[in-house]
Structure formats: C-alpha cells, structure tokens
Design an enzyme around this catalytic site. Sequence first.
Site, PDB file in Angstrom:
ATOM      1  N   CYS A   2       0.848  -1.190   0.000  1.00 15.05           N
ATOM      2  CA  CYS A   2       0.000   0.000   0.000  1.00 15.05           C
ATOM      3  C   CYS A   2       0.879   1.234   0.000  1.00 15.05           C
ATOM      4  O   CYS A   2       2.103   1.144   0.117  1.00 15.05           O
ATOM      5  CB  CYS A   2      -0.914   0.015   1.226  1.00 15.05           C
ATOM      6  SG  CYS A   2      -2.004  -1.415   1.365  1.00 15.05           S
ATOM      7  N   GLY A  30      -1.279   1.242  -4.886  1.00 13.76           N
ATOM      8  CA  GLY A  30      -2.575   0.657  -4.555  1.00 13.76           C
ATOM      9  C   GLY A  30      -3.688   1.351  -5.303  1.00 13.76           C
ATOM     10  O   GLY A  30      -3.788   2.577  -5.246  1.00 13.76           O
ATOM     11  N   ASN A 103       1.202   0.076   5.935  1.00 14.45           N
ATOM     12  CA  ASN A 103       1.651  -0.660   4.757  1.00 14.45           C
ATOM     13  C   ASN A 103       2.431  -1.871   5.239  1.00 14.45           C
ATOM     14  O   ASN A 103       3.419  -1.732   5.961  1.00 14.45           O
ATOM     15  CB  ASN A 103       2.553   0.229   3.881  1.00 14.45           C
ATOM     16  CG  ASN A 103       3.166  -0.544   2.725  1.00 14.45           C
ATOM     17  OD1 ASN A 103       2.604  -1.512   2.228  1.00 14.45           O
ATOM     18  ND2 ASN A 103       4.342  -0.113   2.292  1.00 14.45           N
ATOM     19  N   GLY A 104       1.988  -3.063   4.847  1.00 17.75           N
ATOM     20  CA  GLY A 104       2.682  -4.274   5.258  1.00 17.75           C
ATOM     21  C   GLY A 104       1.704  -5.388   5.546  1.00 17.75           C
ATOM     22  O   GLY A 104       0.537  -5.359   5.143  1.00 17.75           O
ATOM     23  N   TYR A 266       9.838  -3.940  -8.910  1.00 20.29           N
ATOM     24  CA  TYR A 266       8.546  -3.614  -9.520  1.00 20.29           C
ATOM     25  C   TYR A 266       7.789  -2.474  -8.854  1.00 20.29           C
ATOM     26  O   TYR A 266       7.329  -1.554  -9.521  1.00 20.29           O
ATOM     27  CB  TYR A 266       7.654  -4.865  -9.529  1.00 20.29           C
ATOM     28  CG  TYR A 266       6.228  -4.612  -9.997  1.00 20.29           C
ATOM     29  CD1 TYR A 266       5.930  -4.531 -11.350  1.00 20.29           C
ATOM     30  CD2 TYR A 266       5.193  -4.455  -9.085  1.00 20.29           C
ATOM     31  CE1 TYR A 266       4.630  -4.301 -11.785  1.00 20.29           C
ATOM     32  CE2 TYR A 266       3.890  -4.217  -9.503  1.00 20.29           C
ATOM     33  CZ  TYR A 266       3.614  -4.151 -10.854  1.00 20.29           C
ATOM     34  OH  TYR A 266       2.336  -3.913 -11.279  1.00 20.29           O
TER      35      TYR A 266
END
Length: 512
Positions: A2, A30, A103-104, A266
Amino acid sequence: MCGIIGILAPEGAEVRQQVYDGLLVLQHRGQDAAGMVTCDKERFHQRKSNGMVNDVFRQHHMDLLGGNMGIGHVRYPTAGSSSSAEAQPFYTNSPYGMALAHNGNLTNAGKLLHEVIHLDRRHVNTNSDSEILLNILASELGRTHATQIEGELYLDFEDLFDAVERVNARVNGSYAAITMLSGYGILAFRDPFGIRPLIHGVKRGEDGDKTHVFASESVALTALGCEIIGDVRPGEAVFVDEKGHIRRRICHPSPVLKPCIFEHVYFARPDSVIDGVSVYEARIKMGEKLANRIIENLPNHGIDVVMPIPDSGRISAMEVARTLGIEYREGFVKNRYVGRTFIMPGQAIRQDSVRKKLNPIPHEFQGKRVLLVDDSIVRGNTSRKIVQLARDVGAKEVFFASAAPPVLHPNVYGIDMPAKEEYIAHNRTNEEITQAIGADWLIYQSLEDLQDAVIEAGRGILTEFDSSCFTGEYVCGTITPEYLTSVEEARKDGAKRKKNTSDETIEIHNKE
C-alpha cells in the site's frame, strides 16, 4: 503493498490538498481503495472508499476534511478482499483518539486478534490486520500513565516510545505505519527489519514554519516540495508534536535493515530513493547484469531489437539494449487509463486488462527477432499473451528476459503473490517455462546479480534484503509451513472470488 502519507503543518494551515496530492503520487502502490483522515484541533474528519484517489475524493468531500494534520492511504488488497469496510485509515477513540495508516502484513495476525479481543478487551470490526495493529498500539498506549498538568492529561513522548517498543515485542511481520494522535501529533514507526519503506521530509514555508511529511516513497515528498530528512530506520519511531518538535528512538533491541527487494524490481516508482538506493539506478544495474547473462548464455543470439514491457520493464530494457549494442525500440503502446495488472484482484480481471492495456506497433515487429524485457514473471499468463501479441504482428522470433529471478515462494510481507502452484516457475524447468509462455528462448536474472544490482546502485549502503519470494527464506524467522499453507489457500484466485462475494454480502446486509 500500500501507499501511506502523513502530514503535520503549522497551526491554522490546511493539509487536505497536500495529502491528496501525495496520494496521487503514490497511486501506483494501490488502486483498490483510498482514504484520508484529518484532524482539526481535536476533531477527526474522514473520507474513504473503494476506487482511485481522484474518484474517492470529490470537492464536497475535500471541503469537509479540515485541519492542519492528516494521514492518507491507498490500498492494494494483500489477501484479495475488496470490501470498502477495509479501506484505511482506521480510527479508534481510545485512548486519546487515534487514526492509523499501515503498509505491510502482520504474520501473527490470528494470535494478535485473539489477544486484542480477549486480553486487551478491544473491538475489531474488519478482517484487516491494519485494524489489529491500530488496536495493539492503542492498548499499549492505554497502559501508560499520562501526566496531569494543570488539570489536563499529558502523554509524554517517552511513554509513546515505550508503547511502540511493546508493539514491536508483540507483532511479527512487516509494518510501516503512520499514526495521528488527536491533540498530540504524528507518530511514524517501522518494523525491526525495515521490510516496508517509510521516509521523512520537511517543507519550509516563507515565514520559516515547517510542515512535516512522512510517506512510503521519497517521490511523494519531492513532489510536495520537501527537503528529505531521511528514512525511518528499522525499529525506529519518530514523533512530531503539534509544535513541530521532532523526537525519535530505536524501539527494538536488535534491529537490522533487510528491506523487500521487490520494491526495486517492480513496486516503487523509478524516481524514488529507498533506504539510500535510487530505484532508477538499481533497475539500470539490473539491465546491465541481465545483458551480461544473455551474452554468456547465448552469445550468438541474433537479436534484432530490444523492447520493454511497459512500464516497469523499460529502464532495465534500455540498459540491456545499450550493453548488447542492439537497437532499443518501443513496440507496445500502453493505455494509461488501465491500472497495474499485477495488483488487480482476480486472474480473469488481469487477463482482460492485458488486452486493453497493451497494443503492439506492427511494423516494429515484422520479420524481426525480438527480445522482450519485463521486470519479473509471476503467473506467466500476462507474459504468454504479450508473446502472442508479438507473434500476431509478425515477429520472426520472440525471446523473453526477466530482470528478476523465478518467483517460487509466497511473499508474506504485503505483496499478494498467488499460491505457489499458480506460479509459472513452480515445478517447471526453464525450457518448460519457455514453452508455457510461447517464447523461443527465455532467461531469468540470477538472485546474486539482482542483489548485487541494488547493492551497487546504493554504493554499498544497503547489503541485505528480504528476497523470500525467490528463496523461501523469511527474514522474521517465524514463518511455519502451516502459516504458508493458510496464506496460499487465501491467495488462490478462487478463494478471492468467494471472499469478495462474501464481503459484498456483508456490506449489503449492513446497509439494510
């Protein structure tokens, strides 16, 4: 995976537009949902929903998001859920009033959920581990004894850091988090391995006032005109109070930086710098090393032209072409209005999106031996369709190169890679993969070369990584076979479709 952002501006300022602008820059992290919570003195204002940033926030929403402090989030659903109930940030009113963006992925979320409900006596309303993290932090803050000054309770920042230290002792997995505490300020903290990125910057006003910004990537800070202060270190908590005073502390006894290397492959934007490493330079190095592998493994390759799979394969492809001394051409035109197919939930959606996303330029392919370069190959379905597109417009031969090694294991730290039997490389030889995607020849980057590419791009500032999706070695050391089995079951496309249908049913019932 995210994107998160948190901003604290001087009293009287408004941060909603800056949070919005930062979320737009982080949109690549996201595309499933977006949300923002702002704080106007001691009152929170919230807007969140499924969709892209510019769809979720209309002017009438922005008008209501007042305050000089705010956090925002763009969601990529790790376990496949697309319920709007799980959009972030999350909020709890006790203690102090708190909102959190995360985020995670917490790898002991099941155990933590039981503790939150039965030991901490707190309520959790969604299936999101981010809401669990918020309640763990809230519970630990509740154990502190705020100092009473002139009849008002005051939370000392050392108590805040003590609470984060206890969170780190309880929680396993990856977490970069930004928390907003009503009446106090913004707290940012990162897991002891720094698996997910988090960076701090300052924007200086004409009058000398400072606006503090935390975000997942440096590009969000530079886009807002910030001066980079530095990455939040692994195991570190940084607190900025309402007056702009910064305090920081390492809240773990033995932190070590081992960030997820897939950020450089990426996810991150090429114009970001993560943990001191330029993503752009890392991808250049990946291309150079990939070209050298091609020379070593297929010296008489006869390739006429090198083409990228847009967008994340472009930088490596350019360097592959330069190192090989072969012409670089753009063979595919990308539809900018289709999102990143890797992070779309459901294989049917991804396959349909490939057809809408990329269109070949026929005369660039006709009669040529073409080398296509992509950042990675996961399921292989996208690669197969792209190879077929090249053949359909007249390519004589289609070679394929991946700037990353074969993906063989689930990523448990926030990237929704599928169950391993859905990986194209699972139980297949290189020749079998080549045949499966329809190419004439295929080469992967080696793991050693991938890691060396990032190390060299950072001039040795970063030397260790979480490369678990390639190796199966998980940095936290608490991942069991049973846990991996449960992750794989949840990430199969069939399970996601069933879960999403269930989520929608719950939402409809709640509305009724």
